[in-house]
Each structure stands twice: as structure tokens, then as C-alpha cells.
Motif scaffolding. Structure first.
Motif, PDB file in Angstrom:
ATOM      1  N   VAL A   1     -72.687  14.444  -2.636  1.00 48.45           N
ATOM      2  CA  VAL A   1     -71.258  15.447  -2.209  1.00 48.45           C
ATOM      3  C   VAL A   1     -70.281  14.401  -1.959  1.00 48.45           C
ATOM      4  CG1 VAL A   1     -70.262  17.107  -0.888  1.00 48.45           C
ATOM      5  CG2 VAL A   1     -72.472  17.456  -1.557  1.00 48.45           C
TER       6      VAL A   1
ATOM      7  N   GLU B   1     -69.314  15.825  -5.880  1.00 47.47           N
ATOM      8  CA  GLU B   1     -69.874  17.036  -6.582  1.00 47.47           C
ATOM      9  C   GLU B   1     -70.100  16.942  -8.028  1.00 47.47           C
ATOM     10  OE1 GLU B   1     -67.681  20.119  -4.692  1.00 47.47           O
ATOM     11  OE2 GLU B   1     -68.936  20.408  -3.266  1.00 47.47           O
TER      12      GLU B   1
ATOM     13  N   GLU C   1     -68.326  19.857  -9.995  1.00 45.50           N
ATOM     14  CA  GLU C   1     -67.334  20.264  -9.092  1.00 45.50           C
ATOM     15  C   GLU C   1     -66.303  21.257  -9.193  1.00 45.50           C
ATOM     16  OE1 GLU C   1     -65.161  17.091 -11.377  1.00 45.50           O
ATOM     17  OE2 GLU C   1     -67.303  17.624 -10.957  1.00 45.50           O
TER      18      GLU C   1
END
Length: 472
Positions: A164, A169, A173
């Protein structure tokens, strides 16, 4: 579409109920009280459940940390809805979310590791399987199984937030929960498994006599380089990675990696940059022990043994995490009025001073208050356990309870969210690659080199002058 808790931590505004440092001091007193009460109930060898064996308590402590990281950073509080997070009383949220994390924690340890892996894969994950082997007592069976499970946790506590923080991510994401959460979880769990087998599995293979040559590399491949067959060599740098991830995320605000504009260049630079910084910390803290205590001697035990020295590197690293989180959680990442590099520098100095002070206070007092044993290298002295236990309490308080009761959570308006985003971009844009930046970078390198040599020169004398452990 329901967002659940995505962006909740960034889009909440914590308003002080009192001015000045009072909220931070109240929160510190409150969380330390909860820490000591729960430590007595669950961990303290003189308390109720006495899980500090030490590996049983460490196993649960470390995996509880990961459960909260999964819930907040990877799953964004899913399946709890945003409205519930914003409108529910912080005390209720704290109780509910803590119970959920505990249920998942127990299910993972008892179901996945001991039940599935321990019964059908690797015997050392299940103490009942280990007790069937000649010469292994019940105590050591439980300790070895707990050690294996917590070693996996050590890796996961680095890689789970790193995906993260460093990889932002990506490439998931833009996915919605829970798809995004499960994607990141599967990826980081897979990477943790790979790292576990090449770092920790060989260590487990030599804990039983005869060494398990057929199922693990024995002696481990790092023996000559690290001067030990112990997996503590890997525990050390992995623990440093865990600490550095959170330094980057909190007091460093992802600087300097945030200066890189290309997305994938920034992500890879952050991921491997964190590892590089961690390795520098890893080797320097080992060298610091050589300066203060003398050269490690293979074949000895405790403070002069290389395996304990590597373990102590990880123990020293964890002392940096506690003040860094305190600065971020309860001091609003003070200071903020200077340029981003200066703010980061000042926070790092404050964190370093706090880490040194905490280190001294811990070793002076922990045997009186926490039920640990007096000394640096006693087998019952594991500072990572109480430090991570305190971090867990702070995560519950900050992530789940919005710093209640000293702060009040108010959702930010759209304008406030946009203003915060613009301010972050402006702070990054303010750090431009020009001649002034080059001068500053050169000065920083010179100061770093000077700091290194001053530390090397002063550390033995300072250690000799400061009596950390009474009677030693």
C-alpha cells in the motif's frame, strides 16, 4: 456505490477537545493504562493468561498487528460502511473492530497454520505434531510452533503495508472492495510465503536433531556471511523493513519517493528504497553493538553470540517505531511549518531521540513492571513484544477509535479534502531539482557522513558512561 472505509483516515478531521499538548498527554496516559492492564491480563508472566513464554505471546501480538493492517490498509474497513464509521461512537467502534480482528486472528492461527498447514503440510506449525517426535517436550513443541508462525508474521507485517505504501495498491488501486483487498492480500501473502521459505524455513530445519537436510538447506546458506546458522539474521533486516515502511508512511510522508513523478518508477523506487534503508539500519545497528560490547564470538551465548546480536538489531529497530507513531498519531506529525525535507529531518531527529530514551527507560525498568527478566540478552527479555503490544493499542485507539476521548472526529468537507490534497502537492512541488536543492543534498550527505563518524567515535564512550541496567 458504497465506498466502505476507503480514504476514511485521510478524510476525517480529528478536532482537539482541549488546547495545547493536553490531548496528547491524556491519550498517552490512557493508552499506557490500557497497555499495562491488557499486558497484565494476557502477557505478563505474573498475570492471568501468561502468554509471554515468550513466543506464544509474541505470535498473537504480531498477528494482531497484521489483522489491523489488513482491515484498515488493505480492506479499508470492509465490510463496515462509511456511514457506520462516521456515526458510531468511537468506543463502540473500538470494541466491535477489535473483536472482529481478534476472531480473524484466532481463526488464522488455529485454523490455517495449526489446523491446515500443521496437520497436512509442515509439522512444525502444529505443537501436537511436534510432540510426536522423540525428544521434544510439550513446552518446546508449543514454542517452536509459535516461532514458525510468528516468523511468517514478521514477513507479512513488512510486505502487507509495503504494497500500500510503496506500490500504492497498484495495479488494483481502482478496484472496489472487497476485490481490491483480496487481490492485495493474495499477492502479499504469496510473497510472504516465498520469503518465508528462503529465510525462515532453513532455520526451522535445524531446530531438530538431526538437521533436516532433505527438506531444508542445512546448514543455512547465510552461515558464513552472518557468522551464525540462526534465522535471527533475517529477523533483523525484516524487522528493519517493517519499521522503515512506517517511517516512510508517517513522519516522512513518503518523502523522498513522492518526488518521482512517473508512477511505476516511484513505486519501485519506494519498495526497494525501503529495503535499502532497512539494510543500512540492519548493518549499522549490528556494528553499533560491536563498538559498544566488542566483537561477537561464535560459539558463545547471549550478548556475545552473533545470533543474539542480529536479533537485537531488530529489537533496537522497534524502538524507533514507537516515537514515530506517537509523533504522527498524537502530535499531528509536528512540525509542519517548514519545507517538507526540513519537517522530515526534524521529525527524524525527534524520533531518534525518543527511541534512545525509550531504549534506556525500557531496559532500566521493564523487569520491574512487565515481568521480563533483567538484562539485555536473557531468553525471557523480548522488547519487541511489549513495544508491538503498545503499537497495537495505539492502532486501535487511532484507527478504530479516532483518538477518543481527547479528540473528536468530524468528517472533512469536500473543500477541506481538496485543500489538503493541494497542500500536499504544493509541498512536493516546492522541493524542486535546482541548484539550491543540489546544495541542500550535498550538505545533507556531508552531515550524514559526519554524523556517522561522530557516532562511531562517541558510542563506546557514551555507552560506558551511561549505566542502562543497574548492577551491570
Amino acid at each position: 456505490m458504497e465506498r466502505y472505509g476507503e480514504g476514511y483516515l485521510e478524510e476525517r478531521k480529528l478536532v482537539k477537545r482541549w488546547s495545547g499538548p493536553i490531548p496528547a498527554l491524556v491519550s498517552l496516559a490512557l493508552t499506557l493504562g490500557v497497555f499495562y492492564l491488557t499486558w497484565w491480563i494476557f502477557q505478563d508472566p505474573r498475570g492471568l493468561m501468561r502468554m509471554y513464554t515468550p513466543y506464544v505471546g509474541y505470535m498473537y501480538c504480531r498477528w494482531w498487528l497484521i489483522m489491523m493492517i489488513w482491515m484498515v490498509y488493505i480492506f479499508n474497513f470492509w465490510p463496515f460502511k462509511r456511514k457506520w464509521l462516521e456515526n458510531t461512537h468511537p468506543l463502540t467502534k473500538g470494541v466491535v473492530l477489535t473483536l472482529v480482528s481478534t476472531v480473524i486472528l484466532v481463526g488464522l492461527i488455529k485454523g490455517f497454520f495449526e489446523g491446515l498447514m500443521g496437520n497436512y503440510g509442515l509439522a512444525y506449525f502444529n505443537p501436537e505434531q511436534l510432540e510426536k517426535l522423540p525428544g521434544i517436550t510439550s513446552f518446546f513443541a508449543i514454542e517452536y510452533a509459535s516461532l514458525a508462525i510468528l516468523m511468517f508474521a514478521a514477513i507479512a507485517s513488512w510486505l502487507s503495508p509495503a504494497w500500500v505504501v510503496a506500490f500504492e495498491e497498484a495495479p488494483w488501486e481502482k478496484m472496489k472492495q472487497p476485490g481490491k483487498g483480496f487481490s492485495i492480500l493474495i499477492m502479499t501473502f504469496f510473497l510472504s510465503t516465498v520469503v518465508y521459505f528462503v529465510t525462515m524455513h532453513p532455520h526451522m530445519g535445524i531446530l531438530y536433531h538431526p538437521w533436516q537436510y532433505f527438506t531444508s538447506i542445512a546448514p543455512p546458506y547465510w552461515e558464513q556471511f552472518a557468522n551464525t546458522v540462526s534465522g535471527n539474521f533475517h529477523v533483523s533486516w525484516i524487522m528493519c523493513c517493517t519499521v522503515v515502511v512506517w517511517l516512510v508512511e508517517t513522519i516522512w510522508e513518503r518523502y523522498p519517493f513522492s518526488l518521482i513523478k512517473n508512477d511505476w518508477a516511484r513505486r519501485f523506487a519506494a519498495f526497494f528504497g525501503i529495503i535499502a534503508i532497512a539494510l543500512a539500519m540492519h548493518f549499522f545497528l549490528y556494528f553499533a553493538q560491536e563498538l559498544t560490547w566488542g566483537e561477537a564470538i561464535r560459539g558463545t551465548r547471549r550478548a556475545f553470540a552473533p545470533d543474539w546480536r542480529w536479533l537485537h538489531v531488530g529489537e533496537m529497530a522497534i524502538f524507533f517505531l514507537v516515537p514515530a507513531l506517537f509523533v504522527t498519531f498524537y502530535c499531528d506529525n509536528w512540525p509542519k511549518k517548514y519545507s517538507l525535507p526540513v519537517n522530515v529531518l526534524l521529525r527524524t531527529i525527534a524520533t531518534t531521540v525518543g527511541a534512545i530514551a525509550l531504549y534506556i527507560v525500557y531496559y532500566k525498568t521493564s523487569h520491574d513492571f512487565l515481568g521480563t527478566q533483567k538484562g539485555f540478552s536473557h531468553p525471557q527479555q523480548f522488547p519487541m513484544i511489549p513495544m508491538i503490544w503498545l503499537v497495537n493499542i495505539w492502532l486501535v485507539h487511532h484507527w478504530f477509535m479516532d483518538n477518543w476521548p481527547a479528540w473528536k472526529m468530524v468528517p472533512k468537507t469536500v473543500e477541506e479534502i481538496e485543500a489538503d490534497h493541494a497542500a500536499k502537492l504544493a509541498a512536493i512541488e516546492d522541493v524542486r531539482l535546482n541548484s539550491k536543492f543540489g546544495v541542500g543534498l550535498g550538505a545533507g550527505v556531508a552531515m550524514g557522513v559526519a554524523f556517522y563518524f561522530v557516532t562511531v567515535w562517541a558510542l563506546p564512550a557514551v555507552y560506558a558512561a551511561v549505566n542502562i541496567i543497574p548492577g551491570k
